[in-house]
Write a protein that holds these residues in place. Structure first.
Motif, mmCIF file in Angstrom:
data_model
loop_
_atom_site.group_PDB
_atom_site.id
_atom_site.type_symbol
_atom_site.label_atom_id
_atom_site.label_comp_id
_atom_site.label_asym_id
_atom_site.label_seq_id
_atom_site.Cartn_x
_atom_site.Cartn_y
_atom_site.Cartn_z
ATOM 1 N N LEU A 220 0.446 6.182 -6.929
ATOM 2 C CA LEU A 220 -0.839 6.821 -7.214
ATOM 3 C C LEU A 220 -0.813 8.319 -6.931
ATOM 4 O O LEU A 220 -1.794 9.013 -7.157
ATOM 5 N N ARG B 282 0.834 -1.208 0.000
ATOM 6 C CA ARG B 282 0.000 0.000 0.000
ATOM 7 C C ARG B 282 0.866 1.254 0.000
ATOM 8 O O ARG B 282 0.540 2.246 -0.651
ATOM 9 N N ALA B 283 1.962 1.205 0.727
ATOM 10 C CA ALA B 283 2.852 2.379 0.755
ATOM 11 C C ALA B 283 3.413 2.655 -0.632
ATOM 12 O O ALA B 283 3.485 3.813 -1.079
ATOM 13 N N ARG B 284 3.798 1.623 -1.325
ATOM 14 C CA ARG B 284 4.317 1.829 -2.691
ATOM 15 C C ARG B 284 3.224 2.320 -3.623
ATOM 16 O O ARG B 284 3.457 3.162 -4.484
ATOM 17 N N LEU B 285 2.047 1.740 -3.453
ATOM 18 C CA LEU B 285 0.938 2.211 -4.280
ATOM 19 C C LEU B 285 0.669 3.688 -4.005
ATOM 20 O O LEU B 285 0.346 4.451 -4.928
ATOM 21 N N ALA B 286 0.788 4.079 -2.740
ATOM 22 C CA ALA B 286 0.534 5.481 -2.392
ATOM 23 C C ALA B 286 1.473 6.402 -3.162
ATOM 24 O O ALA B 286 1.075 7.472 -3.628
ATOM 25 N N VAL B 287 2.708 5.962 -3.299
ATOM 26 C CA VAL B 287 3.661 6.771 -4.071
ATOM 27 C C VAL B 287 3.273 6.768 -5.547
ATOM 28 O O VAL B 287 3.200 7.815 -6.205
#
Lengths: 208, 275
Positions: free
Chosen positions: A176, A169-174
């Motif tokens: 996205l 999720r943290a990587r997706l946050a970046v």
């Protein structure tokens, strides 16, 4: 007419030669298995091949099912493994690293909301995650399986599932744009730094 | 450590996975003392909720298995089911077998094993997509039995399925193959089993694909499919189809290629009438 037999009964019937039992079982779970494969692989043809490989394997090995998990968990495990095998085989293409502006030189700051086709963006971002994180996220955050069942499907400890999900999720946050690094406008935030993916992998193991 | 926010570590911390560990204490200290870590932590908590909502929304979109994917899967499982069956051993019977014996099976008599190869009787007429194999040879010796009227439909009803893998040359005496004893060929064929299906023909081993193929063939040539043999014609993979008339008399042989049935095309490589 709906077959009233349980998954376990159908699998057992198949193992004993019932020619229609396995197909009934497949029809019962096909959509969820398909969704997991498609969202894990991000490619329709790959997903179709993976599901086919997986269900053929299940067909052939039904007699070896020992009942230590639900049949649906077992089927999901086989499908996810088939997906991950495919990912590994095609991994001549390395995982796409995080974007430069999300990985270098800046702190993590909340990005402004942007108008976009979120679903497409999410799918694209998912496809760029490391496969292990993607599989965990697809099972838990997308498909809604509990952490315990996802751990059974993936064959890993629950803590590792949680860690893969949190990191994913943290990587997706970046990716996205919910988090970003230095905004390149000169308004550099306070000195934080997100190291490169390679560095992170080299320095920190997943939580158990 | 100041100044370097480690995303994975921070994510683990935010998820509570480092609680009670020295590493957790260290991250907590960094968040308290380093503005970069403090901001990153705060932003990550917000971003994590947004990402979770996006993922949940993605999961709320239905993603049913497309019909063509299900059809492919069913065909493959059909093929697996068919190939899985026990091969009938016909070594003791091979001298007596005739295609005319097979004709009796098509007329509704349980017969199999005419050529010493895997002989499978389609269960399509029973509505199942999984073919079943007839292991019996109740029709043995019934050559010449009166032919029953051909069943009206579908194309695979009563179909005899062989998987000899043999190579049929162009000058094969087709009338002989279709109606005469198989002297001289049974030994060869008896060594074959379903695994001898040429790889290019595996698709056609699925009952759905095979029925499409047979439908395409009878649309062009009429008659009724009586038997199919997964084999080769002039060295190329071919489904050898024998068509019979309403009296179950062989009238035509068709060698269909691997593309048979796709788009309604029978993919005929060769065909001859059987006198």
């Amino acid at each position: 007419m709906t077959d009233a037999r349980s998954d376990e009964e159908l699998l057992q019937a198949h193992a004993h030669g019932d020619a229609e039992a396995f197909e009934t079982l497949v029809r019962r779970h096909r959509d969820r298995l398909w969704a997991v494969a498609l969202r894990t692989l991000g490619d329709r043809e790959d997903a179709a091949d993976a599901v086919q490989d997986a269900l053929l394997s299940a067909y052939r090995n039904a007699a070896r099912f020992r009942g230590d998990s639900a049949v649906t968990t077992w089927l999901h495990r086989i499908v996810v493994n088939a997906c991950l095998d495919r990912v590994r085989r095609r991994q001549a293409r390395p995982t796409v690293p995080l974007p430069e502006d999300g990985t270098r030189g800046g702190g993590l700051v909340a990005a402004p909301a942007v108008d976009r086709d979120t679903a497409l963006d999410v799918r694209a971002a998912l496809s760029r995650l490391p496969a292990d994180q993607r599989a965990a996220l697809v099972l838990v955050d997308v498909q809604g399986y509990g952490v315990a069942e996802a751990a059974q499907i993936l064959g890993i400890p629950e803590g590792t599932v949680k860690s893969r999900c949190a990191r994913g999720r943290a990587r997706l946050a970046v990716q996205l744009g919910y988090l970003r690094g230095e905004d390149h406008s000169g308004n550099r935030p306070s000195g934080g730094h997100v190291p490169s993916e390679t560095h992170r992998h080299a320095t920190r193991e997943e939580a158990p | 450590m100041r100044g370097q926010v480690e995303l994975d570590r921070l994510a683990d911390y935010a998820a509570g996975l480092l609680d009670g560990t020295p590493d957790g204490d260290q991250v907590a200290h960094l968040i308290e003392t380093d503005p970069g870590w403090a901001r990153a932590y705060s932003d990550l908590l917000t971003a994590d909720r947004l990402v979770s909502a996006d993922l949940a929304a993605l999961g709320a979109d239905p993603e049913p298995m497309p019909a063509d994917v299900m059809a492919r899967l069913t065909d493959r499982l059909d093929a697996e089911a068919a190939a899985d069956r026990t091969v009938v051993s016909l070594a003791a019977r091979r001298r007596r077998k005739r295609w005319t014996t097979v004709a009796a099976a098509a007329a509704g008599v349980a017969v199999c094993g005419a050529l010493g190869v895997p002989v499978l009787r389609s269960a399509f007429d029973g509505g199942s997509t999984f073919p079943t194999m007839s292991r019996d040879s109740a029709g043995e010796g019934q050559a010449g039995a009166p032919a029953a009227p051909a069943p009206p439909a579908p194309a695979e009803s009563g179909l005899i399925v062989l998987a000899s893998g043999r190579n049929y040359p162009r000058d094969t005496p087709w009338a002989s193959i279709a109606g005469e004893p198989q002297a001289g060929t049974a030994d060869e064929l008896a060594r074959k089993d379903a695994t001898s299906i040429p790889p290019d023909l595996v698709r056609l081993y699925g009952a759905g694909a095979r029925q499409d193929c047979l439908t395409a063939i009878i649309t062009v040539y009429g008659g009724r499919p009586h038997s199919v043999d997964y084999a080769r014609f002039e060295g190329a993979p071919a489904l050898m189809v024998v068509l019979v008339d309403e009296r179950a008399k062989p009238v035509r042989m068709v060698a269909a290629g691997p593309g048979c049935g796709l788009g309604g095309d029978p993919d005929v490589r060769h065909t001859v009438p059987i006198a």
